[in-house]
Design an enzyme around this catalytic site. Structure first.
Site, short mmCIF file in Angstrom:
data_model
loop_
_atom_site.label_atom_id
_atom_site.label_comp_id
_atom_site.label_asym_id
_atom_site.label_seq_id
_atom_site.Cartn_x
_atom_site.Cartn_y
_atom_site.Cartn_z
N ARG A 202 0.84 -1.20 0.00
CA ARG A 202 0.00 0.00 0.00
C ARG A 202 0.88 1.25 0.00
O ARG A 202 2.04 1.22 0.42
CB ARG A 202 -0.92 0.02 1.22
CG ARG A 202 -1.87 -1.17 1.31
CD ARG A 202 -2.71 -1.09 2.57
NE ARG A 202 -3.63 -2.22 2.70
CZ ARG A 202 -3.37 -3.34 3.36
NH1 ARG A 202 -2.18 -3.49 3.95
NH2 ARG A 202 -4.25 -4.32 3.42
N LYS A 240 -2.88 -1.22 7.97
CA LYS A 240 -4.34 -1.23 7.99
C LYS A 240 -4.90 -2.24 8.97
O LYS A 240 -5.83 -1.95 9.72
CB LYS A 240 -4.85 -1.52 6.58
CG LYS A 240 -6.35 -1.34 6.41
CD LYS A 240 -6.74 -1.50 4.97
CE LYS A 240 -8.24 -1.29 4.78
NZ LYS A 240 -8.65 -1.44 3.37
N HIS A 314 -3.12 3.27 -6.19
CA HIS A 314 -3.55 2.04 -5.51
C HIS A 314 -3.76 0.90 -6.51
O HIS A 314 -3.69 -0.28 -6.14
CB HIS A 314 -4.83 2.29 -4.72
CG HIS A 314 -5.24 1.14 -3.85
ND1 HIS A 314 -4.59 0.81 -2.68
CD2 HIS A 314 -6.23 0.22 -3.99
CE1 HIS A 314 -5.16 -0.25 -2.14
NE2 HIS A 314 -6.16 -0.63 -2.91
N ARG A 317 -1.34 -1.96 -6.80
CA ARG A 317 -1.55 -3.12 -5.90
C ARG A 317 -2.42 -4.15 -6.62
O ARG A 317 -2.13 -5.35 -6.57
CB ARG A 317 -2.21 -2.62 -4.62
CG ARG A 317 -2.50 -3.69 -3.56
CD ARG A 317 -2.92 -2.98 -2.28
NE ARG A 317 -3.57 -3.86 -1.31
CZ ARG A 317 -2.93 -4.56 -0.38
NH1 ARG A 317 -1.61 -4.54 -0.33
NH2 ARG A 317 -3.60 -5.31 0.47
N HIS A 340 -3.88 -9.52 3.69
CA HIS A 340 -5.31 -9.56 3.95
C HIS A 340 -5.59 -10.29 5.25
O HIS A 340 -4.87 -11.22 5.61
CB HIS A 340 -6.05 -10.25 2.80
CG HIS A 340 -6.24 -9.37 1.61
ND1 HIS A 340 -6.54 -9.86 0.35
CD2 HIS A 340 -6.18 -8.02 1.46
CE1 HIS A 340 -6.65 -8.85 -0.50
NE2 HIS A 340 -6.44 -7.73 0.16
N TYR A 350 -10.64 -10.16 -5.47
CA TYR A 350 -9.90 -10.50 -6.69
C TYR A 350 -10.36 -11.79 -7.37
O TYR A 350 -9.78 -12.18 -8.38
CB TYR A 350 -8.40 -10.64 -6.36
CG TYR A 350 -7.80 -9.35 -5.87
CD1 TYR A 350 -7.59 -8.28 -6.74
CD2 TYR A 350 -7.44 -9.18 -4.53
CE1 TYR A 350 -7.03 -7.09 -6.30
CE2 TYR A 350 -6.88 -7.99 -4.08
CZ TYR A 350 -6.69 -6.95 -4.97
OH TYR A 350 -6.15 -5.77 -4.54
#
Length: 369
Positions: A202, A240, A314, A317, A340, A350
């Site tokens: 990120r 995050k 972004h 990514r 994640h 995805y």
């Protein structure tokens, strides 16, 4: 009197139903009936409906006081950029509208009307949903503080969202992008975008990266922090989620590119009379780390030199994920590299990029004939 006979022989019922719980203004309701008896029945039913209410909770706090309590909690327990976001949404979209409100009397229908006003103002569905989520959290705080007994936001549904098509660059498109970069004057940008494309990190993680977090022996990047500018001040936080704390293996050519940029950075710092060591941020080119906007704007500038359609920063990514899928990597590997929280997140975001296996399945059924 709330019941009056009109010139046409009918009866008009005019009653006060208190104040608007959001605006604080008086509200009135009028109805008509054929006979006085019917009018009295309507009056009785309406007054019962609007005056029945629920038992009022113990405390009387204003909307401003509740939001201040909510923001104090955000500041204490949330990341600074989240706190700033919540503060902005409240000041921009809520304080003026709810400043005279009686929180005890706000109903789900009042909240729906507020939601409709946001829609009518031209905001996107996503923006309206974000505001409504924050409003619900403010009313949750009112519930916690015993100002209300039920959160009226709970009965109001979020607006539907049209899922936008994910943008990403294929390997050939990324090569074209890199070829448009002036290696002599823009080596920093070449290194930054290449690192983003081949790691999926990120933006905040990239900006927070220092040289000591690059393990040359293992050829790994240790990701455990994120950088953001808030009110022109640098703020370093954890990434995050907890799962975002991870180690990312990097390929040889990327490692060599980073080493080359490190030497160029040392020379640059020497000219600027700045101290260089392993605590220096990898993508720093002056006395403090750059902002993300610098790298976002430069993508558009570089793309204008050719015919390549620019993407957001972004989206690099997303491009990394598309690259991994193209190479045949599985969900678990991708989840670990992206940080994640669960493999469900990876699949939800995805899954549509993975090749459709149905044709292979259908072809195998021929073996049964």
């Amino acid at each position: 009197m709330p019941i009056k006979k009109t010139t046409n022989g009918r009866y008009k019922i005019d009653i006060s139903i208190g104040t608007d719980p959001i605006t604080g203004k008086r509200r009135r309701l009028t109805r008509s009936a054929s006979t006085k008896k019917e009018a009295e029945d309507v009056y009785y039913q309406l007054t019962q409906k609007y005056n029945r209410g629920q038992a009022l909770s113990i405390r009387n706090l204003s909307f401003d006081t509740v939001t201040d309590l909510y923001l104090e909690e955000c500041k204490l327990h949330s990341k600074p950029n989240y706190y700033q976001n919540q503060k902005y949404l409240i000041q921009k979209h809520m304080r003026e509208c709810f400043k005279n409100s009686n929180l005890k009397k706000v109903t789900a229908n009042d909240i729906r009307e507020y939601q409709q006003r946001l829609i009518n103002s031209g905001l996107s569905n996503k923006s309206v949903n974000n505001i409504m989520i924050t409003l619900k959290r403010v009313f949750d705080k009112a519930l916690e503080e015993h100002v209300i007994s039920v959160n009226p936001c709970n009965a109001v549904k979020n607006l539907g969202l049209n899922k936008k098509q994910m943008k990403f660059w294929t390997p050939d498109q990324f090569k074209e992008f890199i070829s448009l970069i002036d290696e002599e004057d823009e080596f920093l940008f070449k290194t930054y975008y290449t690192t983003a494309y081949f790691t999926g990190m990120r933006c905040g993680e990239l900006l927070a990266l220092t040289w000591k977090e690059i393990d040359g022996f293992r050829r790994e990047i240790n990701v455990y922090k994120s950088l953001a500018y808030i009110n022109s001040e640098i703020v370093i936080t954890e990434p995050k989620t907890k799962n975002s704390i991870r180690r990312i293996s990097i390929n040889t050519k990327l490692f060599d590119l980073l080493k080359k940029w490190k030497e160029k950075q040392k020379s640059l710092f020497k000219r600027l009379k700045l101290k260089h060591n392993d605590d220096v941020h990898v993508f720093q080119y002056r006395d403090q780390p750059p902002t993300k906007d610098i790298f976002s704007r430069r993508i558009r500038t570089i793309c204008k030199r050719g015919s390549l359609e620019p993407i957001r920063q972004h989206d690099l990514r997303h491009s990394h994920v598309a690259l991994l899928i193209h190479q045949g990597e599985d969900y678990t590997t991708i989840k670990e590299r992206l940080g994640h929280a669960s493999i469900k997140t990876t699949i939800d975001v995805y899954g549509h990029l993975f090749p459709n296996k149905q044709k292979e399945t259908a072809d195998r059924l021929d073996d049964f004939f």
